[in-house]
Design a protein around this motif. Structure first.
Motif, PDB file in Angstrom:
ATOM      1  N   THR A 106       0.822  -1.206   0.000  1.00  0.00           N
ATOM      2  CA  THR A 106       0.000   0.000   0.000  1.00  0.00           C
ATOM      3  C   THR A 106       0.858   1.258   0.000  1.00  0.00           C
ATOM      4  OG1 THR A 106      -1.731  -1.230   1.164  1.00  0.00           O
ATOM      5  CG2 THR A 106      -1.943   1.155   1.115  1.00  0.00           C
ATOM      6  N   ALA A 107       2.018   1.225   0.672  1.00  0.00           N
ATOM      7  CA  ALA A 107       2.935   2.361   0.589  1.00  0.00           C
ATOM      8  C   ALA A 107       3.372   2.577  -0.853  1.00  0.00           C
ATOM      9  CB  ALA A 107       4.145   2.134   1.488  1.00  0.00           C
ATOM     10  N   ASN A 108       3.683   1.486  -1.547  1.00  0.00           N
ATOM     11  CA  ASN A 108       4.074   1.607  -2.954  1.00  0.00           C
ATOM     12  C   ASN A 108       2.914   2.114  -3.813  1.00  0.00           C
ATOM     13  OD1 ASN A 108       6.675   0.734  -2.469  1.00  0.00           O
ATOM     14  ND2 ASN A 108       6.251  -1.393  -2.978  1.00  0.00           N
ATOM     15  N   LEU A 109       1.697   1.679  -3.501  1.00  0.00           N
ATOM     16  CA  LEU A 109       0.547   2.164  -4.251  1.00  0.00           C
ATOM     17  C   LEU A 109       0.397   3.672  -4.083  1.00  0.00           C
ATOM     18  CD1 LEU A 109      -1.971   1.773  -5.961  1.00  0.00           C
ATOM     19  CD2 LEU A 109      -3.199   1.063  -3.889  1.00  0.00           C
ATOM     20  N   HIS A 110       0.566   4.151  -2.873  1.00  0.00           N
ATOM     21  CA  HIS A 110       0.496   5.599  -2.660  1.00  0.00           C
ATOM     22  C   HIS A 110       1.596   6.327  -3.447  1.00  0.00           C
ATOM     23  CE1 HIS A 110      -2.778   6.365   0.096  1.00  0.00           C
ATOM     24  NE2 HIS A 110      -2.405   5.372   0.877  1.00  0.00           N
ATOM     25  N   LEU A 111       2.805   5.786  -3.420  1.00  0.00           N
ATOM     26  CA  LEU A 111       3.898   6.422  -4.164  1.00  0.00           C
ATOM     27  C   LEU A 111       3.601   6.459  -5.654  1.00  0.00           C
ATOM     28  CD1 LEU A 111       7.022   4.916  -2.353  1.00  0.00           C
ATOM     29  CD2 LEU A 111       6.142   7.247  -2.178  1.00  0.00           C
ATOM     30  N   MET A 112       3.008   5.371  -6.159  1.00  0.00           N
ATOM     31  CA  MET A 112       2.671   5.343  -7.583  1.00  0.00           C
ATOM     32  C   MET A 112       1.573   6.359  -7.902  1.00  0.00           C
ATOM     33  SD  MET A 112       4.649   3.221  -9.172  1.00  0.00           S
ATOM     34  CE  MET A 112       5.883   4.004  -8.095  1.00  0.00           C
ATOM     35  N   MET A 113       0.598   6.495  -7.019  1.00  0.00           N
ATOM     36  CA  MET A 113      -0.491   7.425  -7.306  1.00  0.00           C
ATOM     37  C   MET A 113      -0.049   8.880  -7.188  1.00  0.00           C
ATOM     38  SD  MET A 113      -4.051   5.675  -6.048  1.00  0.00           S
ATOM     39  CE  MET A 113      -3.594   5.305  -4.354  1.00  0.00           C
ATOM     40  N   VAL A 114       0.901   9.146  -6.330  1.00  0.00           N
ATOM     41  CA  VAL A 114       1.457  10.502  -6.293  1.00  0.00           C
ATOM     42  C   VAL A 114       1.983  10.882  -7.671  1.00  0.00           C
ATOM     43  CG1 VAL A 114       3.413  11.858  -5.424  1.00  0.00           C
ATOM     44  CG2 VAL A 114       1.982  10.568  -3.831  1.00  0.00           C
ATOM     45  N   THR A 115       2.604   9.920  -8.341  1.00  0.00           N
ATOM     46  CA  THR A 115       3.164  10.178  -9.673  1.00  0.00           C
ATOM     47  C   THR A 115       2.113  10.084 -10.770  1.00  0.00           C
ATOM     48  OG1 THR A 115       5.381   9.422  -9.047  1.00  0.00           O
ATOM     49  CG2 THR A 115       4.814   9.315 -11.391  1.00  0.00           C
ATOM     50  N   PHE A 116       1.298   9.052 -10.734  1.00  0.00           N
ATOM     51  CA  PHE A 116       0.481   8.728 -11.903  1.00  0.00           C
ATOM     52  C   PHE A 116      -0.977   9.184 -11.807  1.00  0.00           C
ATOM     53  CE2 PHE A 116       3.984   5.622 -12.262  1.00  0.00           C
ATOM     54  CZ  PHE A 116       4.424   5.987 -13.534  1.00  0.00           C
ATOM     55  N   TYR A 117      -1.429   9.525 -10.612  1.00  0.00           N
ATOM     56  CA  TYR A 117      -2.773  10.104 -10.538  1.00  0.00           C
ATOM     57  C   TYR A 117      -2.648  11.620 -10.503  1.00  0.00           C
ATOM     58  CZ  TYR A 117      -7.423  11.471  -9.112  1.00  0.00           C
ATOM     59  OH  TYR A 117      -8.653  12.085  -9.061  1.00  0.00           O
ATOM     60  N   GLN A 118      -2.781  12.222 -11.666  1.00  0.00           N
ATOM     61  CA  GLN A 118      -2.673  13.675 -11.827  1.00  0.00           C
ATOM     62  C   GLN A 118      -3.962  14.188 -12.481  1.00  0.00           C
ATOM     63  OE1 GLN A 118      -0.060  15.716 -10.763  1.00  0.00           O
ATOM     64  NE2 GLN A 118       0.511  13.820  -9.692  1.00  0.00           N
TER      65      GLN A 118
END
Length: 425
Positions: A106-118
């Motif tokens: 889930t930490a990795n999911l958050h990191l990915m969404m910081v980048t890819f959910y714009q």
């Protein structure tokens, strides 16, 4: 006619199994003096015997060398995470620079969404499956709140259209196309945790990109379980854990994939020292220069003790071979399905799709008499040393893992379930 329940039939299947020796490489819990029939690899895989040596190697190096252990020997701590890079890339079908072992899922999911959910004015929506694993939904909703967006307006939860909570590909395709104009991101599982349904991730990625959306996958129940080709399927990102089918221990370090087209992205990210380019990291400069590839999303130095069991586990997968593991997995679930069809069909239904392309090692089972009966069967199985797991509201998950489960284990499940049905007609 073959007696599927006979001990001789299961023994013959086990004798013909080319992977049978791998069972001896695991520590199998015991129940009443014999090994359990352990079917919880989809929750926590068993401990490889080789894991202890890798952990003790780190402990010994720490005891004898302390800080110098970062720079000495063949398993130096500074680049320790690189020791699992090639095996993980092979397991998920990626290029080595596209994968990294770090953090938790889930930490990795958050990191990915910081980048890819714009989100933009036109595109704010995130699409996921209804009934997704709670941690994923919490993460999605919290990201929407972080951006000041109401979840009830921007989180599209696709409802299944087939019995038992199963999705048709047509349902998924229609949901993506109907919402194409406002889609910003899709997050979809490789395998749905409750039903055990596996999805056509290549097609979902194609549909998502046609709609102009970013596509990411939660592969918690797919890595080490299903054939994956993340690079060729063109996923933007993926996250997963290693404590299930990858047998790397409770709370094991997780994994992350970032497609090579994003290797040098200008998209925002949360930055940390270990994601800084190794060539300048120790210059301690104020400017963040991300390492190209998935390594650039690292934050802190890798937890070496946590990574040590993953070395043993990933090496086993490479030795066994992914095609052989998938072949045995399908043979185990086929045998499980045959036994249920022949002896338990009046009492138990298989929720998981039977089509091989739509399931991995997990079969989700429902007792037809209702939840209380299902829970009673689950408890009966556990008392007989047959351990699956329970998922609310009424599902028993039985997951024969091909590295250590045998056909005799599957037969034991059937015998214990049959015994229960005779007492509870």
């Amino acid at each position: 006619m073959t007696d599927l329940l006979s001990p001789g039939h299961a023994a013959a299947l086990d004798a013909a199994d080319p992977l049978r020796a791998y069972r001896d490489e695991f520590l199998i819990p015991r129940h009443d003096g014999r090994e359990q029939a352990y079917f919880c690899g989809n929750s926590l895989g068993l401990q490889p015997r080789g894991a202890r040596a890798h952990v003790e190697e780190v402990l010994d190096k720490w005891a004898n060398e302390a800080v110098e252990g970062h720079f000495t020997g063949s398993a130096q701590w500074m680049p320790y995470h690189e020791l699992v890079r090639e095996p993980l890339a092979h397991i998920v079908g990626a290029k080595p620079q596209e994968v990294v072992a770090m953090n938790s899922l889930t930490a990795n999911l958050h990191l990915m969404m910081v980048t890819f959910y714009q989100p933009t004015i036109e595109r704010t929506a995130i699409l996921c499956e209804a009934g997704s694993f709670p941690s994923d939904r919490y993460a999605l909703e919290s990201q929407l709140k972080f951006h000041g967006l109401p979840a009830n307006m921007t989180l599209i939860e696709v409802e299944p259209d087939l019995p038992n909570g199963v999705f048709s590909m047509q349902r998924i395709e229609r949901a993506i196309r109907d919402n194409a104009a406002r889609l910003c991101m899709i997050l979809w599982p490789g395998v749905q945790y409750r039903t055990g349904q596996a999805f056509d991730l290549r097609r979902i990625a194609e549909l998502g990109h046609e709609a102009g959306a970013i596509v990411g996958f939660d592969l918690a129940h797919a890595v080490g379980n299903m054939p994956l080709q993340l690079h060729d399927w063109n996923a933007d990102f993926a996250v997963w854990c290693h404590y299930k089918y990858l047998n790397s221990g409770p709370g094991a370090v997780a994994g992350c994939f970032v497609h090579e087209r994003h290797a040098n992205t200008d998209r925002p990210r949360f930055a940390g020292w270990w994601g800084n380019d190794a060539s300048v990291r120790f210059k301690m400069g104020p400017q963040f220069q991300p390492t190209p590839g998935a390594d650039g999303w690292q934050l802190s130095n890798p937890p070496v003790l946590g990574l040590a069991p993953l070395r043993a586990a990933s090496e086993q997968f490479l030795r066994a071979g992914l095609p052989a593991l998938r072949d045995k997995s399908l043979r185990l679930t086929s045998y499980l399905g045959q036994l249920i069809d022949a002896h338990l069909a009046d009492a138990i239904e298989i929720v998981t799709p039977r089509d091989d392309a739509q399931h991995g090692s997990q079969f989700s089972l429902r007792v037809k008499a209702g939840r209380d009966a299902g829970r009673a069967l689950f408890d009966h199985l556990a008392m007989q040393g047959v351990l699956g797991d329970w998922r609310e509201p009424d599902v028993i998950r039985i997951s024969p893992a091909p590295l250590y489960n045998s056909f005799e284990d599957v037969r034991r499940f059937a015998l214990a379930a049959i015994e229960w049905t005779k007492k509870n007609p």
